[in-house]
Design a protein around this motif. Sequence first.
Motif, PDB file in Angstrom:
ATOM      1  N   LYS A 108       1.000  -1.112   0.122  1.00 36.57           N
ATOM      2  CA  LYS A 108       0.054  -0.129   0.098  1.00 36.57           C
ATOM      3  C   LYS A 108       0.800   1.288  -0.052  1.00 36.57           C
ATOM      4  N   ASP A 109       2.189   1.226   0.560  1.00 37.50           N
ATOM      5  CA  ASP A 109       3.149   2.324   0.576  1.00 37.50           C
ATOM      6  C   ASP A 109       3.977   2.463  -0.493  1.00 37.50           C
ATOM      7  N   ALA A 110       3.865   1.591  -1.723  1.00 38.59           N
ATOM      8  CA  ALA A 110       4.730   1.557  -2.623  1.00 38.59           C
ATOM      9  C   ALA A 110       5.082   2.785  -3.270  1.00 38.59           C
ATOM     10  N   ALA A 111       4.157   3.471  -3.687  1.00 40.90           N
ATOM     11  CA  ALA A 111       4.439   4.918  -4.095  1.00 40.90           C
ATOM     12  C   ALA A 111       4.865   5.766  -3.288  1.00 40.90           C
ATOM     13  N   SER A 112       4.615   6.085  -2.297  1.00 45.48           N
ATOM     14  CA  SER A 112       5.144   6.821  -1.204  1.00 45.48           C
ATOM     15  C   SER A 112       6.638   6.477  -1.054  1.00 45.48           C
ATOM     16  N   THR A 113       6.921   5.370  -0.670  1.00 43.69           N
ATOM     17  CA  THR A 113       8.256   4.920  -0.359  1.00 43.69           C
ATOM     18  C   THR A 113       9.096   5.171  -1.518  1.00 43.69           C
ATOM     19  N   LEU A 114       8.658   4.608  -2.828  1.00 40.60           N
ATOM     20  CA  LEU A 114       9.532   5.110  -3.930  1.00 40.60           C
ATOM     21  C   LEU A 114       9.692   6.489  -4.200  1.00 40.60           C
ATOM     22  N   GLU A 115       8.988   7.106  -4.044  1.00 39.98           N
ATOM     23  CA  GLU A 115       9.077   8.690  -4.087  1.00 39.98           C
ATOM     24  C   GLU A 115      10.159   9.424  -3.006  1.00 39.98           C
ATOM     25  N   HIS A 116       9.801   8.971  -1.767  1.00 45.97           N
ATOM     26  CA  HIS A 116      10.783   9.272  -0.777  1.00 45.97           C
ATOM     27  C   HIS A 116      12.093   8.901  -1.074  1.00 45.97           C
ATOM     28  N   TYR A 117      12.534   7.955  -1.368  1.00 48.14           N
ATOM     29  CA  TYR A 117      13.719   7.499  -1.663  1.00 48.14           C
ATOM     30  C   TYR A 117      14.364   7.971  -3.032  1.00 48.14           C
ATOM     31  N   ALA A 118      13.632   8.087  -3.891  1.00 48.24           N
ATOM     32  CA  ALA A 118      14.064   8.617  -5.222  1.00 48.24           C
ATOM     33  C   ALA A 118      14.293  10.289  -5.277  1.00 48.24           C
ATOM     34  N   SER A 119      13.638  10.904  -3.959  1.00 46.56           N
ATOM     35  CA  SER A 119      13.943  12.396  -4.018  1.00 46.56           C
ATOM     36  C   SER A 119      15.465  12.683  -3.225  1.00 46.56           C
ATOM     37  N   LEU A 120      15.977  11.412  -2.616  1.00 43.17           N
ATOM     38  CA  LEU A 120      16.931  11.853  -1.801  1.00 43.17           C
ATOM     39  C   LEU A 120      18.464  11.873  -2.582  1.00 43.17           C
TER      40      LEU A 120
END
Length: 307
Positions: A108-120
């Motif tokens: 359920k948190d796949a998109a939010s996790t991807l976006e968080h770490y992609a932004s770093l």
Amino acid sequence: MRNGRRIVDAHIHSFPYIDGISTRGKTQGTKNGRMLVNGVEESFIPEWLADSAFPIELALNYMDKEGVDQAFIIQNSVIGDCNEYISEAVARYPKRFFASVQVDPFSKDAASTLEHYASLSRPNVFKMEISEQYGWSGMHRDLRVFDSPGMSDLWDIALKYKMAVMFDTGLIGTNGYQTEQFAKLADAYPSLPIIIEHGCMCKNDFDTDSELRPQWDAMAELGRKENIYMGLTAIVETAGNMERAMWELEHLLNIAGERKIVWGSDIPGNMRFWTYNNMIEWAEKAPCLTERQKDLFLAQNMLDMFK
């Protein structure tokens, strides 16, 4: 630098411990390169890795010894979620390492996790271990990388952060070998670099199974699409011998072109069979490549896809 040539390893693993999941169940590191899979112990990485780990400092030591300038730290589900560990390693060694992000595409948190770490950090790879043997297509039998609900959200994020997507398909004919799905993805997202790893898994014996070669050919032909790259990580191991690996390299070079072939090592796992030096040396000595093409294959192609 190695003999005057820049080397960028597109595919290494680095992890403080094994704590993941595979199609066969939970994975947990033990000792001497071994791990438990659903309670059954088996070999995974070299036995001289006493803690069944490959920390970033050890990876850096091997890179320094062999003249490897930079590396992408790639994840898989068997090792476990290393998003935070890799993010911290890249922050500590920003000139040496690049990150990858891993998520369970059905979480359920796949998109939010991807976006968080992609932004770093950038450049950054979105690693999709979809092999049936080890990865998401074995755990989620209905997973289709383009057609499944919610997948477009992940691809939109990858495009937003100018990531490259790396697929490990698993063996020919298994659930992760989704040639048509990759074609759909490439056509729908023409600006998204897609890497199909391990030389499209030229591992099965084409000589004894007439159905395998056409499937491999169809996957390899995707290299003609402008945004699909052929990753040749560990192909001496996956192809079975040096002769077939060289044939595969030349074949994929002729299909994809000199700007869309990418070298990687896959250390530490295949250090059970080869030294890190061997893994670089086979590419340095490839008779089908000119010296300029070796520069592209061993470094520049991987970096250029993020421009």
